[in-house]
Design an enzyme around this catalytic site. Structure first.
Site, PDB file in Angstrom:
ATOM      1  N   ARG B  13      34.272  82.726 122.065  1.00 22.74           N
ATOM      2  CA  ARG B  13      34.107  81.507 121.261  1.00 22.74           C
ATOM      3  C   ARG B  13      34.783  81.697 119.888  1.00 22.74           C
ATOM      4  O   ARG B  13      35.812  81.093 119.596  1.00 22.74           O
ATOM      5  CB  ARG B  13      32.613  81.174 121.093  1.00 22.74           C
ATOM      6  CG  ARG B  13      32.333  79.763 120.574  1.00 22.74           C
ATOM      7  CD  ARG B  13      32.388  79.592 119.083  1.00 22.74           C
ATOM      8  NE  ARG B  13      31.489  80.512 118.381  1.00 22.74           N
ATOM      9  CZ  ARG B  13      31.504  80.667 117.067  1.00 22.74           C
ATOM     10  NH1 ARG B  13      32.368  79.987 116.321  1.00 22.74           N
ATOM     11  NH2 ARG B  13      30.700  81.546 116.488  1.00 22.74           N
ATOM     12  N   ASP B  14      34.224  82.585 119.098  1.00 24.57           N
ATOM     13  CA  ASP B  14      34.697  82.726 117.722  1.00 24.57           C
ATOM     14  C   ASP B  14      36.102  83.325 117.676  1.00 24.57           C
ATOM     15  O   ASP B  14      36.896  83.011 116.781  1.00 24.57           O
ATOM     16  CB  ASP B  14      33.717  83.615 116.948  1.00 24.57           C
ATOM     17  CG  ASP B  14      33.786  83.411 115.445  1.00 24.57           C
ATOM     18  OD1 ASP B  14      34.511  82.511 115.001  1.00 24.57           O
ATOM     19  OD2 ASP B  14      33.118  84.153 114.721  1.00 24.57           O
ATOM     20  N   HIS B 210      25.193  87.428 112.190  1.00 24.76           N
ATOM     21  CA  HIS B 210      26.612  87.284 112.520  1.00 24.76           C
ATOM     22  C   HIS B 210      27.388  87.707 111.273  1.00 24.76           C
ATOM     23  O   HIS B 210      27.395  86.996 110.269  1.00 24.76           O
ATOM     24  CB  HIS B 210      26.897  85.820 112.883  1.00 24.76           C
ATOM     25  CG  HIS B 210      28.328  85.509 113.180  1.00 24.76           C
ATOM     26  ND1 HIS B 210      28.828  85.490 114.464  1.00 24.76           N
ATOM     27  CD2 HIS B 210      29.371  85.213 112.370  1.00 24.76           C
ATOM     28  CE1 HIS B 210      30.122  85.185 114.426  1.00 24.76           C
ATOM     29  NE2 HIS B 210      30.478  85.012 113.161  1.00 24.76           N
ATOM     30  N   HIS B 212      30.911  89.252 109.303  1.00 27.06           N
ATOM     31  CA  HIS B 212      32.364  89.391 109.335  1.00 27.06           C
ATOM     32  C   HIS B 212      32.742  90.675 108.606  1.00 27.06           C
ATOM     33  O   HIS B 212      31.946  91.241 107.856  1.00 27.06           O
ATOM     34  CB  HIS B 212      33.028  88.174 108.691  1.00 27.06           C
ATOM     35  CG  HIS B 212      33.045  86.976 109.593  1.00 27.06           C
ATOM     36  ND1 HIS B 212      33.842  85.879 109.382  1.00 27.06           N
ATOM     37  CD2 HIS B 212      32.369  86.715 110.740  1.00 27.06           C
ATOM     38  CE1 HIS B 212      33.649  84.987 110.345  1.00 27.06           C
ATOM     39  NE2 HIS B 212      32.756  85.469 111.181  1.00 27.06           N
ATOM     40  N   CYS B 243      40.877  85.656 111.356  1.00 28.80           N
ATOM     41  CA  CYS B 243      41.601  86.806 110.810  1.00 28.80           C
ATOM     42  C   CYS B 243      42.597  86.364 109.753  1.00 28.80           C
ATOM     43  O   CYS B 243      43.792  86.301 109.995  1.00 28.80           O
ATOM     44  CB  CYS B 243      42.333  87.504 111.938  1.00 28.80           C
ATOM     45  SG  CYS B 243      43.346  88.833 111.365  1.00 28.80           S
ATOM     46  N   ASN B 252      35.890  88.909 112.480  1.00 33.33           N
ATOM     47  CA  ASN B 252      34.664  89.409 113.091  1.00 33.33           C
ATOM     48  C   ASN B 252      34.620  90.924 113.088  1.00 33.33           C
ATOM     49  O   ASN B 252      35.650  91.588 113.110  1.00 33.33           O
ATOM     50  CB  ASN B 252      34.568  88.907 114.538  1.00 33.33           C
ATOM     51  CG  ASN B 252      34.251  87.420 114.591  1.00 33.33           C
ATOM     52  OD1 ASN B 252      33.209  86.993 114.111  1.00 33.33           O
ATOM     53  ND2 ASN B 252      35.162  86.641 115.155  1.00 33.33           N
TER      54      ASN B 252
END
Lengths: 320, 320
Positions: B13-14, B210, B212, B243, B252
């Site tokens: 997904r991400d 979640h 990063h 990114c 991520n």
């Protein structure tokens, strides 16, 4: 957790010793001066090893003499033996670090010395220091390298680590350093190791750690070290040094990212991040083919970011 | 600290939603199947958003149906609203996440919705779920995005975060997620945030985060989350996704590095690292122009490395 943290910049030694080229002495001086001006108060400026082994560091005596002229800067050097220590003392280093690889295989492969031979050097260095007037004595650190594991031996038994830490203290070291030479450390291992080595050497003698970021755990390991009570962390500007893997896999932890993490946590490093970031330009210009690492230099500071020193005290207490 | 940790893979997904290209459905299936075979037990497989907005995720319903055939896999999806949730329920998702940006500026810019409008969607989703037979009800997470700060607003006041966490629980969420959308989090902030949101939502409702790696602090923030009692961590294979900066600056956190850190600490992820590393080949082949991040994939495992499951219990207890 301490609220003031010492960053020991090791780039001019650990960063340069693996380069194919020799950084000109004038550039080294400019780099050291710029980092000191950004607030870095301890820099490992070189190593007293034979110039034929490490031509990159052949100017260490001149660099030490220069760095000593910078007010407030602790000038640290690495030495492999008592001969190097004598040169370090003659040059006027404030701090001398002797590495002792807890893996004897690694010690023999890298220094061609057994543990007992390195310990004999430690005793000889302690004797050299004891012969000096008190006010001229450098701080003497014995650094346990490969302490989180060795690429030749794997994990090193705890009993061996503790025995060597004790032996270094008995030899006359003021301090025991922990060095993750191989990038094998993990946060749980860091916490264990600090506790274990402090048990034999005393908490006051175990305050610093040299971590690598080989497997991306460098800053997590710093956090574990902070939790365990450490207050001194080695790092390298741009992650320069010991860089066997790419992309993004630097050997040393990146000073810029480390300072950002600490300051974001409300810990006072005394370092001005924008000035520190500007220092990179010296390396970028002098070493155009060397990759400079770091996430913060690319991403920038968060919107509204305030360093520890600028934040109200009650906020810092909450943050820590 | 818990000894079993859930990794929630968010790459499909991400990782994919920011790509310029659309990964073929067959490749997505192969990726999900391979990660599940490596031991990953929760995967966010897509998002129910209009295909014209995110063509990369237009096949989410088919992917959910496929992923549900994998035994033991929790199939998670993101939804922006009740319409998306209805589609997720129809497809059979086990877990539905609705993001609520604590920065209203960001919420308006990204979702064109005020906080009150998002909360109304949350209530509508809770109603949809409540209308289902108990055994068919998906787990419903309200995720506080930009919770560690926003690129438009900077830091978000604690009181606002707490009010929104409480409002999501009152709207009917089972769980409150914390999302460092902007990569602004630091370890002290993570510890504070977990404590704060647990105060209003209850500890049982705040288990995941979640993070990063925008500023390199991803794994240090995981460690802080572990210390604070979290047990679920989102990450992305190869750091795919979000990114904005290079080199080495993934959006991520990298699943491979995260699993390595946890297993090295003696925490059981249930994931086989060599199998996980082999999964990268699927992405490398299908997305040859996308950089795949990760330190462990480059550096390899330490000599003699043993995953948590293979280590004697007393050693694990010591390690943690």
């Amino acid at each position: 957790m301490a609220s003031q943290i010492l960053i020991s910049e090791v780039g001019p030694r650990d960063g340069l010793q693996n380069l194919d080229q020799v950084l000109p002495t004038a550039v080294k001086k400019a780099w050291i001066a710029a980092e000191a001006a950004a607030g870095v108060t301890e820099i490992e400026v070189g190593s007293f090893v034979p110039a034929k082994l490490l031509p990159q560091l052949a100017d260490t005596a001149e660099i030490v003499a220069f760095a000593r002229t910078i007010p407030g800067l602790t000038v640290a050097v690495l030495v492999p033996n008592a001969k190097g220590a004598a040169a370090a003392i003659a040059a006027g280093a404030h701090k001398i670090t002797l590495p002792l690889s807890v893996s004897e295989t690694h010690s023999l492969a890298n220094l061609r010395r057994t543990h007992e031979q390195v310990l004999a050097e430690a005793r000889a260095i302690a004797d050299l220091i004891a012969a000096l007037p008190v006010e001229q004595r450098p701080h003497f650190e014995g650094s346990l390298s490969t302490v989180f594991g060795c690429t030749l031996e794997g994990a090193i038994p705890d009993a061996q680590v503790m025995r060597l830490a004790e032996a270094l203290m008995q030899a006359g070291c003021d301090e025991i350093g922990l060095a993750d030479t191989t990038g094998y450390a993990d946060p749980a291992g860091v916490r264990n190791m600090v506790r274990m080595v402090r048990d034999v050497a005393g908490a006051a003698a175990v305050t610093g750690i040299h971590l690598h970021n080989t497997r991306g755990l460098g800053l997590a390991n710093v956090l574990a070290g902070l939790d365990a009570g450490l207050t001194t962390f080695d790092s390298s500007l741009g992650g320069l040094g010991g860089c066997p893997f790419a992309p993004g896999a630097s050997g040393n932890i990146v000073t810029e990212d480390l300072v950002f993490m600490l300051e974001a946590m409300g810990l006072d490093t005394g370092i001005d991040i924008p000035k520190l970031l500007a220092t990179r330009a010296i390396l970028a210009e002098a070493l155009p083919d060397e990759p400079l690492y770091g996430f913060v230099p690319d991403a920038g500071l968060p919107l509204g970011f305030a360093p520890a020193i600028a934040r109200p005290q009650h906020e810092l207490e909450m943050a820590v």
